[in-house]
Structure formats: structure tokens, C-alpha cells
Design a protein around this motif. Sequence first.
Motif: not given
Length: 563
Positions: A70-75, A237-247, A262-263, A410-411
Motif C-alpha cells: 500500500v505504501f509504495f502503490k499510494y506513496k 479533480g485528478r488530485f487525490s489524497t489517501i482519505a479520498s482513495e480510501i473512500y 490505508m487507515n 472513514t477509519c
Amino acid sequence: MSHGFHVKNETARKVSSDTFFRVFSVSVEKLLKLTVLALILLFILYPMICIFMRSLYVENGIGFSNYAEVFFKYKENFLNSITVGISTALLCTFLSVCTALFVYTRTGKFKTALMAVILISMVAPPFVSSLAYIQLYGRRGWITYRLLGLSLNPYNAVGVVLMQSISFVPMNALFLLGILSKIDTSGIKAAQDLGARPGNILKDVVIPMMRPGIYVTLLLSFVRSLADFGTPVIIGGRFSTIASEIYLKIVGYSDLEAASTMNMFILVPSVAFFFLYRHLMNATGIMTDSQRTSTEPFSLKLGRCGLFGFTVMSAAALFFIVMALQYICIFASGFMKRKGGGYIFTTEYLHELLKYDLSTMTRSVIYALIVAVLGTFIAILFAYFTEWRRLKGRSFFDCLVTIPYMIPGTCFGIGYILAFNHKPLALTGTGIIVIANMIFKQLPTSTKLCAAAVSQIPRAQEAAVRDLGGSSLSVLKDVILPGLRPAFFGSFSYNFSTAMTTAGAVIFLINPGKKLAVFKLFDAVYSGEYAVASLISMLIIVIVLAVEGIVYLLSWKEKENVS
């Protein structure tokens, strides 16, 4: 002889009756204590354990390989979250300090109007800032396009930072106003007597006194930014954070292992920040309580504070202008329609609103009322056992109760999915799990309100009840509950308004056929139906303000009766 025997019988019955009631009282009190503690362990600690355990699930059993993957994929998402969090924390704290100072140094009706704007902003549903941002500053925004002739792309990281900062300011400013109202003003008066310039007093005396509170707002703003998924999803937009990725992982792919991992990356620093938060809050309490000698409002003219004062006034004015534009935009969007290059008044969108299944609003109000009542009583009992009865392990349980305030919504929601998706507590898809999640997510603030009120009740009142033959239940019924009436009203109001506007913690728990109003609002904003979204926002705000108004009137009448 028979008379003496009769008297002895009566005495024996009275002693037996008193003994029964004392034993009954102790038993009921123990049952209440065990129930409250069991609920806290079940609905706070257990879901957190479930998230940790699920994050360890791998194909061959249990391991930590998910973390590296997860860390390397969503760094990049992690880096985005940290960058936005730091930027939001700095900008939001700056605006919050300026707003608090500006409001605190005002007087009369003007100050009342500014406080009204802050309070309305606090009860506004989520996504409102994002909705207004698109309407005002989007490609066809009223300001950028209509007024300035610009066609700007609003969907980027800058928009996320700006909207998160604006959304977090009201609560932070209210917190800082509380700090300002309690600080020791003797140092300010001494500086004035010695001829110090107003600008130097503001910079060298007032701001240092606010410092622990400023650190708290920095910390809370950063944590809230990390947990915010709605703003990046709508305007990132194309800018994504870890919280939006969890969603997206939960809603789009139902990938609970990746979402849990991620949580954990957010949960661990949030828990660490929690202990820093407690330390800062203790420092704030020391500065505003034990060391103060005078708490009279200090007279300080910001206009005479030079460049520093001008900056404070400008930043605060900018915030209130943005807030005014935001709510004017929301109101106008619900009743204005573009036609022939201009806008006309219309009620067309009201008919569209009726198609949006207004039963969600009724359901939201019912859930919020249940949460307000049950959450307040749980908070009262917890405060009673920890503050009054000095429960063993109170530090552990107090820490446990406060953690939901710091961890991402989300957590907390995913934890409930994992914990209550199977027998014997298969609650997923029911209203019970939604209500429980709201209650325990909001419990930290409720318990703090009630604990503060309990600490103000004189211990002598319990001694008086005991001397009159009262039991433990009598103390709870006749001393604690009457003394907590103001805290009850405050906690009820907070729980209701938060339950009406909460999103992050319960978004994964809502049955698609039984949505709440706030998620209808999210659907409307996400699908571009801004007029209907504006009307839903206004309806939620009106309902929350109406209930809070009723609660205020009841509390005011209570004070009148007492006096």
C-alpha cells in the motif's frame, strides 16, 4: 406487650426495607457502570482492533506485506495528504487566530452578528463550501467568469486547501475565543500601564498567551485535513489524497484489506497526535485557569496595532466576506435560473427537491434526536463514574473515549463494518449501527461538557443526601442530574447538530435504501445538481438552527426558574 412486639416488627421491616434499597441501589449503579464501560469497549476499542487485524490479512495467512504494498502503490497519495494537511493547518490556524482576535475585540450588535455567522457556519452541512466554491469560482463561476471574465479550473489541490481551511475556521475560532475569554488580563493591563504600544501588546503578550490554543488548532486542523474525503472527491479533480482513495476503495472495489491498511497509516499518527493534543489541552487549562487573576475583557484597538493589527483585521474581514458570499450563493442557487444571458427568480428547483425523497430528511431528524438523547445520557453516566466516583482505570477509559475525536471518520466507519458484519452482532445495514457510530464518534465532546459540569457540583451535596438516608441512586437522581441540566442542553444541542451534518464516519454504514439527508446532498453535489444541493443545504441548516433555538429557549427558561 403486643404494642412493643408491633413496634419491633415495624422497626425490623424498616431496617429490612432500607437494606434492600441500599443493596438494590448499589446493584443498579454497578449495572449502569458495567453497561457504560462495556459499550465503550464494544463500540470504540473493538472496531479499532478489527481494523488492525484486517490490515494483516494476506493470501497465505497473516503478515505485514499489505503495508509495504500500500505504501509504495499510494506513496503519491500519502505525500498529497501530508502536503495538503500542513498547508491547510497553517492557513486555517492563521485565519482562525485573526478571526478570534477580531471578534473578541468587537462590541455590541456587530460582535453578535459576527458570532451568528460563526455559529451558522458550524451547523452547516459538509460539502457546502465545495458547492459554493464551484458556483463562485468554477469555469462558469459567478465571480471568476461572470464578474472577471476568467475561465479557471477549480478542481485542484489549491481548491482543496482553500475549502478545507475555510470549513475548519469556525470551530477553531470558537475554541480560541474561549481561550481569549479566560486568559489572565493582568499582564495586558500592566503592559498598558507601562506605556507599551498596542501592536507590541498584541504581539508580545496576547499571542504568547494564546500559544497552547494555537498549537491545538494547528494539530486538529492537520488531523481533520487528513481525514477529509469529501473535499478532495468533489473538487480535487485528478488530485487525490489517501482519505479520498480510501473512500473509492470501499465504494468502488469493496477492498477492505487495502482500505484497512490505508487507515492504519492515518490511525497511528492520529493516536500519537492525540497524546500531544492532551498535553497541549492541559497546558491551555493551566494558562487559562490556575494562573489567572483577572478575566475582564481587555480593551485593545486592532486599528492601533500597526501592520500586525491591520493584517489581523484584513484576514478576518476576508474570512467573513467569503462566508457571506458562500451563503448568499447557496441561497441564490436554489431560487435563481439562468435565462437569456441573465438570471431569473424561480421555484422550479423546489419541485425537483420533492423528487429527491424527503423521507431522508425525516430519517435524519429521527436519528439525530435519538443520538442527542442517548449520547447525552451515556456522557452523563461516564462523567459521573469517572469524575465523581473516581472509577478505577479512569485514565485508560478517558483516553479511549477521547480517541474518536482524533481518528478519521472513514477509519471509524470501516471499523464498524468489520466489527459488526457477522453474528452475534450483525448490525450492518441497520439503523442501529448508524446511530451507535454517531453516538460514540461524538462522545468525546459530550463527555468533556458533562465532566466539566460534574466537577463544579459541591461534594457536600452528596454528604447531605447520605445523612438523610439517601442511596447512590438518590445521589445520581437528586444531585448529579439536576446539576447537569445546563450540560445536558449543551450536549443535546451538539449531538443533534453534529448527527444532522456528519458524513465521514457513517458513509460506509448507510443502507442505500435508507439514506440520510447529508448523503442526498453529497449525491446532488457530485452529480452537478447544484440548485437542489443548495436547497437541501438550506433545509438542513434551518432544521438544526430551529432545534438549537428551542434548546436555547428551554435552557434560558431553566435559568430563569432557578434564579
